[in-house]
Design an enzyme around this catalytic site. Structure first.
Site, PDB file in Angstrom:
ATOM      1  N   LYS A 157       4.417  -3.519  -2.812  1.00  0.00           N
ATOM      2  CA  LYS A 157       3.804  -2.468  -1.987  1.00  0.00           C
ATOM      3  C   LYS A 157       3.159  -3.188  -0.801  1.00  0.00           C
ATOM      4  O   LYS A 157       2.002  -3.599  -0.865  1.00  0.00           O
ATOM      5  CB  LYS A 157       2.777  -1.718  -2.843  1.00  0.00           C
TER       6      LYS A 157
HETATM    7  C1  LIG Z   1       7.776   4.479  -2.014  1.00  0.00           C
HETATM    8  C2  LIG Z   1       6.855   4.869  -3.121  1.00  0.00           C
HETATM    9  N1  LIG Z   1       7.364   5.240  -4.307  1.00  0.00           N
HETATM   10  C3  LIG Z   1       6.550   5.604  -5.320  1.00  0.00           C
HETATM   11  C4  LIG Z   1       5.169   5.608  -5.188  1.00  0.00           C
HETATM   12  C5  LIG Z   1       4.300   6.040  -6.339  1.00  0.00           C
HETATM   13  O1  LIG Z   1       3.605   4.961  -6.880  1.00  0.00           O
HETATM   14  P1  LIG Z   1       2.248   5.164  -7.681  1.00  0.00           P
HETATM   15  O2  LIG Z   1       2.512   6.186  -8.719  1.00  0.00           O
HETATM   16  O3  LIG Z   1       1.950   3.827  -8.257  1.00  0.00           O
HETATM   17  O4  LIG Z   1       1.239   5.603  -6.697  1.00  0.00           O
HETATM   18  C6  LIG Z   1       4.607   5.228  -3.978  1.00  0.00           C
HETATM   19  C7  LIG Z   1       3.151   5.206  -3.807  1.00  0.00           C
HETATM   20  O5  LIG Z   1       2.545   4.190  -3.832  1.00  0.00           O
HETATM   21  C8  LIG Z   1       5.469   4.841  -2.926  1.00  0.00           C
HETATM   22  O6  LIG Z   1       4.958   4.483  -1.749  1.00  0.00           O
END
Ligand SMILES: Cc1ncc(COP(=O)(O)O)c(C=O)c1O
Length: 312
Positions: A157
């Site tokens: 991320k």
């Molecule tokens: C591209 C993407 N997919 C999925 C998620 C969902 O991740 P999480 O449930 O850890 O927030 C996020 C958010 O962070 C994201 O940016």
């Protein structure tokens, strides 16, 4: 945005307005930052951070992917998150830790730039709106593809990798939709611009697997566990675009978006949120509000002793 009072920067609490970085910070120019999006929820025992350890573990993995040593331990970062929530006297809030290559060198080679760490928290309501949570949103498959596994690390991320999500989000917004769904380089469904995606087919849950270039969402892992508790089978595999259109139900999951139904994709109506989406949503919010047997496992309560700011 709802400003709070204090932000934790490199070990100390500073005033919100003073939490600044230099304009020549490496991360600003080249996207060399890694970050987390975390939510704390109001419970009868005060604010509790949802799956904090899992978020901090992903932050560490993201930093490793970009050769960025975090100068604080997991426990110190956990303390910073608690401290910033307590110092701002927040209850339900969004928490944003960020680790970035700071000021000191320019050019692409980043390893001599300092690594700066901040944690901010503020009140942030439903990302896709209360109405979206209740009745669902309209989504559009984007013309931009999700980053491939060999473009940059898809499971990290990092700041820079949100550029294509942002293009997809703008595209869907300009076309009158609330969210974008990105396909991967092979043309299979990957993620929403900031969420994972689930479909209901034949009463079972399907979600793109890790091989589909998804971000491994903490909420996604939560939903897979809760679905198991509810006796629902979950298959992780490649999902095609047309499976979205013919699904019984579709919903997005993410820290910001929580569990948000989709009621229309590319002008194919899916109808109002269905029983599986509702059951998952209800269970998710029972867990986050501290009313579920899973709550103790996943909620990290902010200690009342921290309510007088320390470390500033
Ligand atoms: C591209 C993407 N997919 C999925 C998620 C969902 O991740 P999480 O449930 O850890 O927030 C996020 C958010 O962070 C994201 O940016």
């Amino acid at each position: 945005m709802h400003e709070a009072e204090k932000i934790w920067m490199n070990g100390a609490l500073v005033d919100w307005a003073d939490a600044r970085v230099h304009v020549l910070s490496h991360g600003l120019h080249y996207g060399t930052s890694v970050f987390e999006g975390i939510r704390a929820y109001a419970t009868d025992d005060g604010p509790a951070v949802f799956r904090l350890d899992d978020h901090l573990a992903r932050l560490e993995r993201s930093a490793i992917s970009y050769y960025m040593p975090i100068p604080y331990s997991r426990e110190e970062l956990r303390g910073a998150v608690h401290q910033v929530i307590a110092a701002n006297e927040l209850d339900a809030c969004y928490v944003r830790p960020i680790v970035l290559r700071g000021y000191g060198t320019m050019g692409l080679f980043p390893l001599e730039a300092p690594v700066d760490v901040s944690v901010a928290a503020w009140e942030w309501g439903a990302y896709l709106g209360e109405e979206g949570l209740r009745n669902g949103i309209r989504a559009k498959v984007a013309s931009w593809r999700r980053i491939g596994p060999n473009t940059i690390p898809a499971t990290a991320k990092a700041g820079g990798q949100y550029l294509n999500s942002i293009l997809a989000k703008i595209e869907s917004h300009k076309a009158g939709y609330q969210e974008a769904i990105l396909l991967n380089e092979q043309g299979f469904v990957a993620d929403g611009s900031g969420e994972n995606i689930f479909i209901v087919k034949g009463g079972r849950l399907l979600t793109p697997g890790i091989q589909c270039s998804i971000l491994e969402g903490v909420t996604r892992a939560t939903i897979i566990a809760l679905a198991g508790d509810l006796g629902l089978e979950v298959e992780q595999r490649e999902v095609t675009r047309s499976e979205l259109y013919h699904a019984e139900e579709v919903f997005l999951t993410g820290t910001a978006a929580e569990v948000c139904p989709i009621n229309e994709i590319d002008d194919h109506p899916l109808g109002p949120p269905g029983p599986v989406t509702r059951a998952i949503q209800d269970r998710f919010f029972a867990v986050t509000s501290g009313r579920d047997r899973r709550s103790a496992e996943w909620l990290d309560h902010v200690r009342p002793a921290l309510r007088s700011p320390v470390g500033s």
